[in-house]
Design a protein around this motif. Structure first.
Motif, PDB file in Angstrom:
ATOM      1  N   ASP A   1       0.855  -1.178   0.000  1.00 48.16           N
ATOM      2  CA  ASP A   1       0.000   0.000   0.000  1.00 48.16           C
ATOM      3  C   ASP A   1       0.904   1.246   0.000  1.00 48.16           C
ATOM      4  OD1 ASP A   1      -3.139   0.544   1.010  1.00 48.16           O
ATOM      5  OD2 ASP A   1      -1.742   2.196   1.324  1.00 48.16           O
ATOM      6  N   PRO A   2       0.522   2.302  -0.721  1.00 53.16           N
ATOM      7  CA  PRO A   2       1.374   3.512  -0.694  1.00 53.16           C
ATOM      8  C   PRO A   2       1.488   4.125   0.700  1.00 53.16           C
ATOM      9  CG  PRO A   2      -0.578   3.839  -2.110  1.00 53.16           C
ATOM     10  CD  PRO A   2      -0.585   2.403  -1.688  1.00 53.16           C
ATOM     11  N   ALA A   3       0.589   3.758   1.601  1.00 54.03           N
ATOM     12  CA  ALA A   3       0.675   4.286   2.972  1.00 54.03           C
ATOM     13  C   ALA A   3       1.487   3.372   3.889  1.00 54.03           C
ATOM     14  CB  ALA A   3      -0.725   4.488   3.549  1.00 54.03           C
TER      15      ALA A   3
ATOM     16  N   PRO B   1      -0.340  -0.059   6.460  1.00 51.59           N
ATOM     17  CA  PRO B   1      -0.727   1.250   5.912  1.00 51.59           C
ATOM     18  C   PRO B   1      -1.200   2.136   7.063  1.00 51.59           C
ATOM     19  CG  PRO B   1      -1.981  -0.569   4.905  1.00 51.59           C
ATOM     20  CD  PRO B   1      -1.339  -1.093   6.140  1.00 51.59           C
TER      21      PRO B   1
ATOM     22  N   PHE C   1      -7.918   6.079   3.394  1.00 52.03           N
ATOM     23  CA  PHE C   1      -7.414   6.812   2.235  1.00 52.03           C
ATOM     24  C   PHE C   1      -8.507   6.994   1.185  1.00 52.03           C
ATOM     25  CE2 PHE C   1      -4.067   4.985   4.653  1.00 52.03           C
ATOM     26  CZ  PHE C   1      -3.231   6.076   4.828  1.00 52.03           C
TER      27      PHE C   1
ATOM     28  N   TYR D   1      -6.477   5.107  -6.330  1.00 55.78           N
ATOM     29  CA  TYR D   1      -5.602   4.708  -5.225  1.00 55.78           C
ATOM     30  C   TYR D   1      -5.303   3.224  -5.384  1.00 55.78           C
ATOM     31  CZ  TYR D   1      -3.762   4.462  -0.455  1.00 55.78           C
ATOM     32  OH  TYR D   1      -2.942   4.305   0.645  1.00 55.78           O
TER      33      TYR D   1
ATOM     34  N   PRO E   1      -1.991  -0.135  -4.958  1.00 58.64           N
ATOM     35  CA  PRO E   1      -0.696  -0.527  -4.395  1.00 58.64           C
ATOM     36  C   PRO E   1       0.467  -0.143  -5.300  1.00 58.64           C
ATOM     37  CG  PRO E   1      -2.244  -2.367  -4.359  1.00 58.64           C
ATOM     38  CD  PRO E   1      -2.858  -1.291  -5.204  1.00 58.64           C
ATOM     39  N   ILE E   2       1.639  -0.084  -4.691  1.00 58.90           N
ATOM     40  CA  ILE E   2       2.893   0.173  -5.403  1.00 58.90           C
ATOM     41  C   ILE E   2       3.598  -1.170  -5.539  1.00 58.90           C
ATOM     42  CG2 ILE E   2       5.095   1.380  -5.337  1.00 58.90           C
ATOM     43  CD1 ILE E   2       4.037   3.194  -3.204  1.00 58.90           C
TER      44      ILE E   2
ATOM     45  N   PHE F   1       5.018  12.442  -1.023  1.00 58.83           N
ATOM     46  CA  PHE F   1       6.281  11.775  -0.657  1.00 58.83           C
ATOM     47  C   PHE F   1       7.005  11.266  -1.897  1.00 58.83           C
ATOM     48  CE2 PHE F   1       5.012   7.161  -0.802  1.00 58.83           C
ATOM     49  CZ  PHE F   1       3.644   7.315  -0.979  1.00 58.83           C
TER      50      PHE F   1
ATOM     51  N   MET G   1       4.661  10.704  -5.078  1.00 55.42           N
ATOM     52  CA  MET G   1       3.245  10.391  -4.947  1.00 55.42           C
ATOM     53  C   MET G   1       2.586  11.355  -3.971  1.00 55.42           C
ATOM     54  SD  MET G   1       3.514   6.249  -4.671  1.00 55.42           S
ATOM     55  CE  MET G   1       1.785   6.033  -5.017  1.00 55.42           C
TER      56      MET G   1
ATOM     57  N   ILE H   1      -0.886  11.086  -1.501  1.00 50.11           N
ATOM     58  CA  ILE H   1      -2.075  10.359  -1.059  1.00 50.11           C
ATOM     59  C   ILE H   1      -2.826  11.232  -0.059  1.00 50.11           C
ATOM     60  CG2 ILE H   1      -1.174   8.027  -1.545  1.00 50.11           C
ATOM     61  CD1 ILE H   1      -0.445   7.746   1.405  1.00 50.11           C
TER      62      ILE H   1
END
Ligand code: PLP
Ligand code: PLP
Lengths: 357, 357
Positions: A58-60, A147, B29, B52, B54-55, B141, B160, B162
């Motif tokens: 997750d980006p978080a 996240p 998010f 939104y 995943p990376i 970030f 990115m 978020i």
């Protein structure tokens, strides 16, 4: 935890191996990797060897924001008769766990981690270059994955091990490097994270490294963060000086990494009855010894290069040329002894070598 | 760079919005995120707003090992008549770029970053809680993405943004916190990365936080790393003291973050003709002022809480109770002024408010 069996999924899509002679450090990876997950309710679980593959997060995930992570670095060596050796791997796992403590990461079971190391290296053993001085670099690491943008320890983690065949550190044998004493930037300070092997220490060191690189120096020698006068370490190496027959290295101040090569060098020197001591050493002490003609050798110690003689130290505006810029006798002797043990060429009276079977 | 148009892909799978009343900080998010890539040959390119998601990264990506990353934090506020405001967002982007410099990360174009911020917030504007004191937290970030175990700046990065709807920091209005002065651990030291907003600073701070939390303190007050006597900052806040009518805050020493709330508070106080100064403040100065009955107020400043009055300071074995443990008059006045400007309730003589359209 110990009942946790490591499962293995073999890749059916093997990569082509590169020409080992052209390898750059840390850019080529093998066919498999080890993965184990941590959650609050299950602890560390599901240890597995799987094909080398991307991580999806997750980006978080807190690793991207607050850098809660630790890592290790060691090598697997191929002997002349194709045996595979590790060098004191239990020390790396212990250090990993000490780093975990500092970073509020749950520690891993040492036995599982060691078994994982060995099993993974065994599966990818044909990736170990059969070339003098080359080895398979092993990178265990743990990242925080929850996240959550709150600054608090993550509730989930992933422990991984990846492998990378690496070239000889010195293309033409052991060779002295030039090091600049860093005067502006600081790597770590007592009370910080300097004695943990964690990402932030390395990110923070890049700018000084980059600037010294522009002046032709390969690394910087860090001074302590409090008084900017006591010697700490170099890039990814601890540092030793031979002054008037005595070998000295900075004591473990809380802000330098407890190198396993450092520890082994000290033990080796004691075994040889060479006087060695760990103490505070100021840059002025080194300068004075140099001026008095007593600075006989200087060298760095670390997994990557094993021993890296220092031929020149740049301090303020002066170049201290050590041992005529050549590799010292003692540095060479230690290098031969350690690499001999690591690759099975000589006896191992210390029990440092672990055979991967 | 400026010709780079931000493309938009709207999610066709909108999430259900949570009950805003039960929101925890940084765990929920929105539907979209902003992404932009960096490579050596193309520079920053392909700015886009996408669902939104995943990376996916190589396990050897340098972010996982050497933590080369920077971030920012700001908020979008909804006014009574449904306008959306940002507070000094250009300051966050400038600070992001200063952090980039320290971490050897290529800087981003300020205009593109600001446009991205606004566009993303606009697309997800219905995620801004229409509840007093709540807001949409914005997290820009940058992470380093090159698969490379050599300790050297990455050749590729991802930027990115978020968004996370966040609850009121104080459930029942502004409320004093208890803070412990940290005596063992150190957050940062001059020459380190303390004035950059980078992951490693936060990972290193968790252990002290965790330990003080066990004793009932919500945060620690950091002292400087050199002499362990000068006040630096608190967790994610800068700190101010009102001593005998004068407001003082630690000067920017190189090891504390240049808070945007801090800067705004100083400007506000000057505007009000309240004496305010930035200087070195030792913990002994604070203790003496306390003993003399001159320590009138103490408060933290930061994006999350805006103003956080400090009701108790634990130092050595003594509890310094400040202003009877109640919110000070000045802290309250600043809080009202800043949140008033942020949410459009009062005039903004400084031009700090930016309307998202
Ligand atoms: C900062 C630092 N110091 C010293 C060392 C040397 O430690 P070791 O001998 O265990 O490789 C390393 C490398 O691992 C390091 O990263
Ligand atoms: C370490 C630290 N200090 C201070 C602050 C306050 O800065 P600002 O007022 O810009 O939110 C923050 C939070 O952003 C922070 O992380």
């Amino acid at each position: 935890m110990k009942s946790n069996q490591i499962t293995v999924e073999i890749s059916d899509n093997r990569k082509e191996k590169p020409a080992f002679s052209s390898l750059q450090f840390g850019k080529t990876f093998t066919d498999h990797m080890f993965v184990m997950d941590y959650t609050e309710d299950q602890g560390w679980h599901h240890p597995r060897i799987v094909p080398y593959q991307p991580i999806t997060l997750d980006p978080a995930a807190t690793i991207f924001h607050y850098g809660q992570t630790v890592f290790e670095g060691l090598k697997a060596y191929l002997s002349e008769n194709e045996e595979v050796f590790l060098f004191r791997p239990e020390e790396n796992i212990k250090r990993l766990n000490r780093s975990c403590e500092r970073l509020c990461i749950p520690q891993v079971d040492e036995e599982i981690a060691l078994e994982a190391l060995q099993k993974l290296v065994d599966i990818d053993r044909e990736w170990i270059p059969n070339v003098e001085g080359m080895a398979l670099y092993i990178r265990p690491f743990i990242i925080s994955t929850e996240p959550n943008l709150d600054v608090t320890p993550s509730k989930s983690y992933t422990f991984m091990i990846i492998l990378s065949p690496v070239g000889a550190f010195y293309k033409e044998g052991i060779n002295p490097v030039k090091i600049a004493v860093e005067q502006e930037y600081v790597r770590a300070v007592r009370g910080g994270t300097g004695n943990a092997k964690t990402a932030g220490n390395y990110a923070g060191a890049m700018l000084a490294q980059k600037q010294s690189g522009k002046s032709g120096y390969s690394q910087v020698l860090w001074l302590d963060g409090k008084e900017n006068k006591y010697i700490e370490e170099v890039g990814s190496m601890n540092v030793f000086f031979k002054i008037n027959g005595e070998v000295v290295t900075p004591e473990l101040s809380g802000s330098i990494l407890e190198g396993i090569t450092r520890k082994s060098v000290i033990e080796l020197l004691k075994h040889w009855n060479v006087p060695v001591s760990e103490r505070k050493i100021s840059i002025d002490d080194i300068y004075d010894a140099y001026k008095n003609g007593q600075l006989e050798e200087a060298f760095g110690t670390g997994t990557a290069a094993v021993i890296s003689p220092i031929g020149e130290l740049f301090w303020k505006s002066e170049k201290l040329i050590i041992n005529d810029g050549k590799t010292g006798e003692l540095a060479k002797k230690i290098y031969d002894a350690l690499t001999g043990i690591q690759t099975g060429k000589v006896e191992d009276p210390f029990g440092w070598r672990v055979t991967v079977q």
